[in-house]
Design a protein around this motif. Structure first.
Motif, short mmCIF file in Angstrom:
data_model
loop_
_atom_site.label_atom_id
_atom_site.label_comp_id
_atom_site.label_asym_id
_atom_site.label_seq_id
_atom_site.Cartn_x
_atom_site.Cartn_y
_atom_site.Cartn_z
N VAL A 136 0.81 -1.22 0.00
CA VAL A 136 0.00 0.00 0.00
C VAL A 136 0.85 1.27 0.00
CG1 VAL A 136 -2.12 -0.97 0.95
CG2 VAL A 136 -0.31 -0.23 2.51
N GLY A 137 2.14 1.14 0.20
CA GLY A 137 2.99 2.33 0.18
C GLY A 137 4.36 2.02 0.74
N TYR A 138 5.06 3.06 1.13
CA TYR A 138 6.45 2.95 1.60
C TYR A 138 6.64 3.88 2.78
CZ TYR A 138 6.88 0.65 -2.82
OH TYR A 138 6.70 -0.22 -3.85
N THR A 139 7.58 3.54 3.64
CA THR A 139 7.86 4.43 4.76
C THR A 139 8.61 5.64 4.23
OG1 THR A 139 9.97 3.36 5.24
CG2 THR A 139 8.02 2.50 6.38
N SER A 140 8.46 6.77 4.92
CA SER A 140 9.14 7.98 4.47
C SER A 140 10.66 7.74 4.47
CB SER A 140 8.77 9.17 5.35
OG SER A 140 8.87 8.83 6.71
N ARG A 141 11.12 6.88 5.38
CA ARG A 141 12.56 6.58 5.42
C ARG A 141 13.03 5.92 4.13
NH1 ARG A 141 12.50 5.01 10.03
NH2 ARG A 141 13.80 6.48 11.16
#
Length: 168
Positions: A136-141
């Motif tokens: 569903v997405g990616y961590t900002s890191r």
């Protein structure tokens, strides 16, 4: 008209090939837009923490290697009070690598992991999470550099094995 064109006879095949070739390479680029162009959802730690399985009716998200998976279909493992609930709502890469639910291991940090733990991490990442749960997405890191600028090396994961029918 038509008769005049036919009288000149067919074009010689090599010329025909030259006419067809230049257009060919452009076609796939136009028709098959890579999914990478879909907007990528970025999760900060506080945002990810909202999806920890404690809110009725909210999806349950777990990040591994900076990739956020929707593990709602595995509620019996990841939901409130379930055995692996400690892993969700955060990036638990280290815990997955070490097969550990120790709060100290529930972090993205892989410093000091053994070769074996890193191999185990990749196996679980590919054969469990990528194979079973939608991204569903990616961590900002994973998407941003330390200074908050976009990470130019970021590449979205593809999910070759994933198909929505597996979820039902």
């Amino acid at each position: 008209g038509m008769a005049g064109a036919a009288a000149r006879g067919p074009l010689p095949p090599p010329f025909l090939l030259l006419l067809l070739l230049p257009a060919a390479p452009a076609e796939p680029e136009l028709r098959f837009r890579p999914p990478a162009e879909a907007p990528v959802r970025l999760f900060t730690e506080p945002e990810l923490a909202r999806y920890d399985g404690h809110q009725e009716g909210q999806p349950i998200y777990l990040a591994v290697k900076g990739v956020v998976f929707d593990v709602t279909s595995g509620k019996e493992f990841y939901g409130k009070g379930a055995p692996y609930n400690a892993l969700v709502g955060k990036d638990s890469t280290r815990g997955v690598a070490k097969m550990s639910l120790d709060p100290a291991d529930l972090t993205h940090d892989t410093t000091g992991l053994t070769e074996e733990e890193l191999k185990s991490l990749d196996d679980i990442f590919n054969n469990v999470y990528k194979a079973k749960y939608p991204i569903v997405g990616y961590t900002s890191r994973r998407i941003l550099n330390e200074d908050g600028s976009p990470n130019l090396d970021f590449k979205p994961e593809d999910q070759p094995h994933f198909s929505i029918k597996d979820e039902f």
